[in-house]
Design a protein around this motif. Structure first.
Motif, mmCIF file in Angstrom:
data_model
loop_
_atom_site.group_PDB
_atom_site.id
_atom_site.type_symbol
_atom_site.label_atom_id
_atom_site.label_comp_id
_atom_site.label_asym_id
_atom_site.label_seq_id
_atom_site.Cartn_x
_atom_site.Cartn_y
_atom_site.Cartn_z
ATOM 1 N N LEU A 130 -0.628 -8.541 -1.535
ATOM 2 C CA LEU A 130 -0.217 -7.193 -1.926
ATOM 3 C C LEU A 130 0.933 -6.650 -1.085
ATOM 4 O O LEU A 130 1.397 -5.534 -1.322
ATOM 5 C CB LEU A 130 -1.412 -6.237 -1.849
ATOM 6 N N SER A 131 1.405 -7.428 -0.123
ATOM 7 C CA SER A 131 2.538 -6.990 0.697
ATOM 8 C C SER A 131 3.846 -7.102 -0.082
ATOM 9 O O SER A 131 4.034 -8.019 -0.870
ATOM 10 C CB SER A 131 2.657 -7.862 1.956
ATOM 11 N N PRO B 65 5.223 -2.991 -5.147
ATOM 12 C CA PRO B 65 4.468 -1.758 -5.426
ATOM 13 C C PRO B 65 3.075 -2.087 -5.970
ATOM 14 O O PRO B 65 2.897 -2.278 -7.172
ATOM 15 C CB PRO B 65 5.333 -1.054 -6.476
ATOM 16 N N SER B 66 2.097 -2.144 -5.090
ATOM 17 C CA SER B 66 0.767 -2.623 -5.470
ATOM 18 C C SER B 66 -0.315 -1.547 -5.355
ATOM 19 O O SER B 66 -1.501 -1.869 -5.378
ATOM 20 C CB SER B 66 0.388 -3.823 -4.598
ATOM 21 N N ASP B 67 0.091 -0.289 -5.254
ATOM 22 C CA ASP B 67 -0.910 0.769 -5.122
ATOM 23 C C ASP B 67 -1.867 0.799 -6.314
ATOM 24 O O ASP B 67 -3.054 1.104 -6.166
ATOM 25 C CB ASP B 67 -0.231 2.136 -4.982
ATOM 26 N N HIS B 68 -1.359 0.448 -7.504
ATOM 27 C CA HIS B 68 -2.215 0.454 -8.686
ATOM 28 C C HIS B 68 -3.297 -0.614 -8.601
ATOM 29 O O HIS B 68 -4.413 -0.427 -9.092
ATOM 30 C CB HIS B 68 -1.377 0.258 -9.950
ATOM 31 N N ARG C 249 -4.619 -1.744 -5.691
ATOM 32 C CA ARG C 249 -5.582 -1.240 -4.705
ATOM 33 C C ARG C 249 -6.493 -0.173 -5.324
ATOM 34 O O ARG C 249 -7.702 -0.151 -5.068
ATOM 35 C CB ARG C 249 -4.837 -0.679 -3.490
ATOM 36 N N ALA C 250 -5.905 0.707 -6.129
ATOM 37 C CA ALA C 250 -6.702 1.752 -6.777
ATOM 38 C C ALA C 250 -7.704 1.136 -7.750
ATOM 39 O O ALA C 250 -8.872 1.568 -7.818
ATOM 40 C CB ALA C 250 -5.784 2.723 -7.508
ATOM 41 N N THR D 5 -5.869 -8.927 0.091
ATOM 42 C CA THR D 5 -5.489 -8.045 1.189
ATOM 43 C C THR D 5 -5.442 -8.750 2.545
ATOM 44 O O THR D 5 -4.785 -8.255 3.469
ATOM 45 C CB THR D 5 -6.455 -6.851 1.282
#
Length: 231
Positions: free
Chosen positions: A109-110, A113-116, A118-119, A162
Motif C-alpha cells: 500500500l506504499s 493512493p490507497s486510502d480506499h 485501508r478503509a 500493510t
C-alpha cells in the motif's frame, strides 16, 4: 527443464493459473501454481507479508526445485521478489506480471493512493474484499472470465498488504522480466522504470489487461518461456 512457480495476485489462488500451467506443461516445462496462505483452499490460515514470502520459499525447497522461474502477478510480485532473494542459486529468473515489485521497508500500500483500500479493510474486519465486476471492466475479459475471477476470489488478508518488504539487496540485483499489460496503463510505475534501466531487467509488453492468465493464457505462457531463456 524449467520449473515455473506461479503465484497469482490479490484474492486469487493456484486455480487462476490453470490454463497457463497447461500450456507450459504441453511445451515440456514444469508448472507449479501456488496458493498463498489465507486464500482459496488455504483461506483459514493466518497470513502476513512474511508468511507469503515463506510460502514461496517453502514450495521451492519442498519440491527441491532448480532452474526456477518465480512468477508473481500483481500483489504477488512482493512476496515473489523477496523469495527470489532467499532461494539463492535455485533461481533462474523472476517474472513480474503487471506486478508490484518489492523495495525494502515498503508495503503493497506504499506509494500510491490507497486510502480506499485501508478503509475497505477497516469495514471488513481486516480483509480486502474480492474484486467486483466493475473493477475488471476494460481489461479484455469476457463476462464469463469476470464472473470466474469475482466468484472465485477470497477476501485478502490485510496484514499482507500493510507489512513492509524485507530485502538485503535490491530487486534490481536479480535477473528479472517485467510484463506490462497495456490496458492497465501503458508504462510501468516510475520505480520499476528505474529498475528497467539496469542490465539485469527486461521489459515485455502485452496488449491485454491486468489478468493475462485469463485473457491471453497462451500468449502469457509463451512470454514466460521466452523469459526463461534470457541469460
Amino acid at each position: 527443464m524449467t520449473h515455473f512457480v506461479l503465484v497469482a495476485g490479490a484474492w486469487l489462488g493456484a486455480w487462476a493459473w490453470d490454463e497457463v500451467a497447461a500450456e507450459l506443461r504441453a511445451a515440456g516445462d514444469e508448472a507449479h501454481p501456488l496458493t498463498l496462505s489465507g486464500l482459496a483452499e488455504k483461506r483459514d490460515l493466518p497470513a502476513g507479508q512474511r508468511t507469503h514470502v515463506q510460502d514461496v520459499v517453502d514450495e521451492v525447497e519442498r519440491l527441491d526445485l532448480r532452474e526456477v522461474v518465480l512468477v508473481g502477478h500483481s500483489y504477488s510480485g512482493l512476496p515473489v521478489g523477496q523469495a527470489a532473494e532467499r532461494i539463492g542459486d535455485r533461481l533462474r529468473r523472476v517474472v513480474y506480471v503487471d506486478a508490484s515489485v518489492p523495495f525494502d521497508g515498503e508495503s503493497f500500500l506504499s506509494g500510491w493512493p490507497s486510502d480506499h483500500v485501508r478503509a475497505s479493510m477497516a469495514e471488513h474486519h481486516g480483509f480486502w474484499p474480492p474484486l467486483d465486476a466493475d473493477g475488471a471492466d476494460g481489461q479484455e475479459l469476457t463476462d464469463e472470465q469476470i464472473a470466474r475471477i469475482c466468484s472465485g476470489g477470497t477476501p485478502h488478508p490485510g496484514a499482507t498488504l500493510t507489512e513492509p518488504a524485507e530485502l538485503k539487496g535490491s530487486a534490481g540485483d536479480l535477473p528479472s522480466t517485467y510484463v506490462k499489460c497495456l490496458l492497465d496503463g501503458d508504462v510501468p510505475p516510475p520505480a520499476v522504470a528505474e529498475l528497467l534501466t539496469g542490465e539485469n531487467w527486461e521489459l515485455v509488453e502485452m496488449n491485454t489487461g491486468h489478468w493475462p492468465m485469463f485473457s491471453r493464457p497462451r500468449e502469457l505462457a509463451a512470454v514466460l518461456r521466452a523469459s526463461a531463456s534470457v541469460r
